[in-house]
Design an enzyme around this catalytic site. Structure first.
Site, PDB file in Angstrom:
ATOM      1  N   CYS A  92       4.495 -10.590  -6.626  1.00 29.04           N
ATOM      2  CA  CYS A  92       4.539  -9.508  -7.426  1.00 29.04           C
ATOM      3  C   CYS A  92       6.004  -9.164  -7.950  1.00 29.04           C
ATOM      4  O   CYS A  92       6.981  -9.456  -7.106  1.00 29.04           O
ATOM      5  CB  CYS A  92       4.349  -8.159  -6.980  1.00 29.04           C
ATOM      6  SG  CYS A  92       2.320  -7.806  -6.606  1.00 29.04           S
ATOM      7  N   CYS A 137       0.554  -9.634  -1.314  1.00 32.75           N
ATOM      8  CA  CYS A 137      -0.364  -8.359  -1.393  1.00 32.75           C
ATOM      9  C   CYS A 137      -1.753  -8.588  -2.234  1.00 32.75           C
ATOM     10  O   CYS A 137      -2.495  -7.934  -1.953  1.00 32.75           O
ATOM     11  CB  CYS A 137       0.315  -7.295  -1.912  1.00 32.75           C
ATOM     12  SG  CYS A 137       0.374  -7.372  -3.711  1.00 32.75           S
ATOM     13  N   GLY A 194      11.875   4.058 -32.881  1.00 31.04           N
ATOM     14  CA  GLY A 194      12.084   2.618 -32.959  1.00 31.04           C
ATOM     15  C   GLY A 194      13.478   2.431 -33.899  1.00 31.04           C
ATOM     16  O   GLY A 194      13.855   1.400 -33.914  1.00 31.04           O
ATOM     17  N   CYS A 251       4.191  -4.053  -4.717  1.00 32.38           N
ATOM     18  CA  CYS A 251       3.953  -4.954  -3.702  1.00 32.38           C
ATOM     19  C   CYS A 251       3.900  -4.313  -2.375  1.00 32.38           C
ATOM     20  O   CYS A 251       3.110  -4.384  -1.818  1.00 32.38           O
ATOM     21  CB  CYS A 251       4.539  -6.196  -3.730  1.00 32.38           C
ATOM     22  SG  CYS A 251       4.190  -7.695  -3.021  1.00 32.38           S
ATOM     23  N   CYS A 308      -1.155 -12.194  -6.322  1.00 26.84           N
ATOM     24  CA  CYS A 308      -0.130 -12.317  -5.523  1.00 26.84           C
ATOM     25  C   CYS A 308      -0.184 -12.729  -4.036  1.00 26.84           C
ATOM     26  O   CYS A 308      -1.047 -12.288  -3.213  1.00 26.84           O
ATOM     27  CB  CYS A 308       0.631 -10.650  -5.674  1.00 26.84           C
ATOM     28  SG  CYS A 308       2.047 -10.473  -4.248  1.00 26.84           S
TER      29      CYS A 308
END
Lengths: 258, 291
Positions: free
Chosen positions: B266, B244, B32, B272, B241
């Site tokens: 997606c 899909c 970080g 997808c 979605c």
């Protein structure tokens, strides 16, 4: 007032290169006491205040502060982390220009809440309640809590700055010309408020001002500075009613009478 | 000089790569923490992923398989250009399949498929400093990181709740890494924040214009900041979605016509496609098949 001082300053000297800022300042500040530092422009008042509040490193001398646990620490020997923690919990600093002490782009509530969040408060509801409480105490309408200080008048900004500083229950507050730049009626209200808060919370304060009326109203004791040196110190009423030094006499006699 | 004399594997010269690798090692050692590095000019404009490209160029080897996504898609200009760039300057294999890739360079999404040990996710970062818009001074933000003074980050979240009634930050949502440094996860939607937590893959972040590299090593705690009474939440979508039928994935809105027609699909195109190949069909996918 307690018997033990809160701050002991000895031989504090600040040079800017070869130029003198302030020299050989000695005093003790007791809990609940308000000390005014007066003098003309360039007399070293603000240098002294910035040095006392650890914004500037002194050239020599020390300032011992009694921490909450009762131990005495020289504020110039604290680590940076300790010093920054001290300045945002146990101390406050009220700037002359509120824009220097506030975050102008976040709401009044967040301005008051920032110190709480800085010490680890993570409950939004509690922070907001505290902010509302403090806005009420400094006489800002509570429906202004989500407004940015940009939309506030000068007097409101100054009061918001005071609330922001006092929210963590500091024991020592530094003020640099807190009423400078405000018109007289607003000044009077602010002084009233400050006097009331200082009395209620038992704060100690060091107030820098060139306005002797402010010193008279707020402070118990005062120091008169000239050319970087403290030339006279004593109870405020004593100094103003019976000035000993020629310069102090001149200063007192220069107050405009209406 | 001929062309061959100027050629070096993966565009950057070896000294530059060593410099960047040193910065990456330091970043991995301090999760970080933003490590400054001497960012180079790349043959693309700032904002197109110069930081990510430099990180990828420094870690890529001849055996690596590279995938590049832009907002989850493999087929947008940015993704196609960077993939072609590395195919040309490093002759590495490229793929659009998350599972096959060893290095995935991403602009603002984390693939839906869970990343595995050995994979590296390289983020393109525009502004690495999470405190930047609250505190413009670099000297001050560095000090705040050093002293762990992160109260200001909560001021931003407080402002969100005061103004919108909830934490309205939806992307670049600040996280605390391994209980120490507050980090900007680059402008990924906050939907992806939980995927960073204890991920098995190594996550590297490169900010070219800002000259910073930071990292989240595998199995590292990544916790989104929040309030006790306003806990962190990810986005939820009302419908699956349209192509899909996937649920619990991040969806993009696609405008279909100028009469308000739209569908949600997606954002991760590879995810997808794989689902559709496996026989999953969404509402609009069905119609397409019938036509």
């Amino acid at each position: 007032m307690s018997d033990e001082p809160l701050l002991k300053v000895s031989n504090l000297t600040k040079f800017y290169g070869s130029r003198l800022g302030c020299a050989d300042v000695n005093f003790e500040l007791y809990p609940g006491e308000v000390l005014a530092i007066v003098g003309e422009s360039g007399s070293g008042k603000t240098t002294l205040l910035n040095t006392l509040s650890a914004n500037l490193e002194p050239t020599s001398g020390e300032a011992l502060y009694r921490m909450r646990d009762g131990s005495w620490r020289n504020i110039y020997e604290l680590s940076e982390a300790e010093r920054r923690f001290l300045t945002r919990t146990d101390w406050g600093f009220v700037h002359q220009n509120p824009a220097d002490g506030l975050r102008m782009t976040v709401s009044a509530g967040a301005n008051v809440g920032e110190r709480l969040m800085a010490v680890g408060d993570r409950h939004y509801g509690c922070i907001r309640d505290t902010a509302l409480d403090w806005l009420g105490r400094v006489e800002i309408a509570t429906d202004r809590i989500d407004d940015q200080p940009r939309s506030f008048s000068g007097g409101m900004r100054q009061r918001l700055q005071i609330a922001r500083n006092l929210v963590t229950g500091p024991r020592l507050v530094f003020m640099d010309e807190p009423t400078g730049g405000l018109d007289v009626s607003v000044q009077a209200r602010l002084l009233d408020l400050l006097r009331q808060l200082v009395g209620e919370l038992g704060l100690s304060a060091i107030v820098v001002t060139h306005d002797l009326a402010v010193a008279r109203l707020l402070s118990h004791r005062m120091m008169v500075m000239k050319g970087g040196h403290v030339i006279e110190a004593g109870l405020t009423d004593r100094v103003l009613d019976d000035p000993r030094e020629p310069y102090t006499q001149l200063l007192v006699s220069s107050i405009l009478q209406v | 000089m001929n062309a061959v004399a100027n050629y070096n594997f993966a565009y950057l010269d070896e000294q530059t790569k060593r410099m960047i690798r040193r910065a990456i090692l330091k970043a991995v050692a301090i999760p970080g923490y933003q490590v400054p590095f001497s960012s180079r000019e790349m043959p693309m404009p700032y904002g197109w992923g110069t930081g990510g490209v430099q990180v990828t160029a420094s870690i890529i080897g001849p055996d690596d398989v590279l995938k590049v996504i832009d907002q989850g898609a493999d087929d947008t200009t940015n993704a196609v250009s960077i993939r072609a760039f590395f195919a040309k300057v490093a002759q590495v294999a490229t793929t659009t399949h998350t599972a096959e890739a060893t290095i995935i360079q991403t602009r603002h999404r984390i693939p839906e498929r869970k990343l595995e040990a050995g994979q590296i996710l390289v983020y393109q970062v525009p502004i690495p400093e999470p405190l930047r818009f609250l505190e413009p001074r670099e000297t001050e933000t560095r000090k705040m990181h050093a002293l762990e003074e992160y109260g200001l980050m909560h001021v931003k979240l407080y402002e969100d709740i005061a103004r919108h009634g909830r934490i309205a930050t939806t992307y670049a949502y600040p996280v605390k890494v391994e209980g120490r440094y507050v980090m900007d996860p680059s402008p990924t939607p906050k939907f992806d924040n939980p995927k960073m937590h204890r991920s098995e893959a190594l996550q590297l972040f490169g900010a070219g214009r800002e000259h910073r590299i930071y990292a989240v090593p595998p199995h590292t705690d990544v916790v989104s900041l929040d309030f006790e009474d306003h806990p962190f939440e990810i986005q939820h979508f009302e419908q699956p979605c349209a192509l899909c039928g996937a649920e619990g994935v991040y969806l993009d809105e696609v405008i279909l016509d100028d009469r308000g027609g739209h569908m949600y699909v997606c954002s991760d195109t590879d995810h997808c496609e794989e689902r559709r190949d496996a026989g999953f069909v969404g509402v609009l996918g069905m119609q397409e098949a019938a036509e």
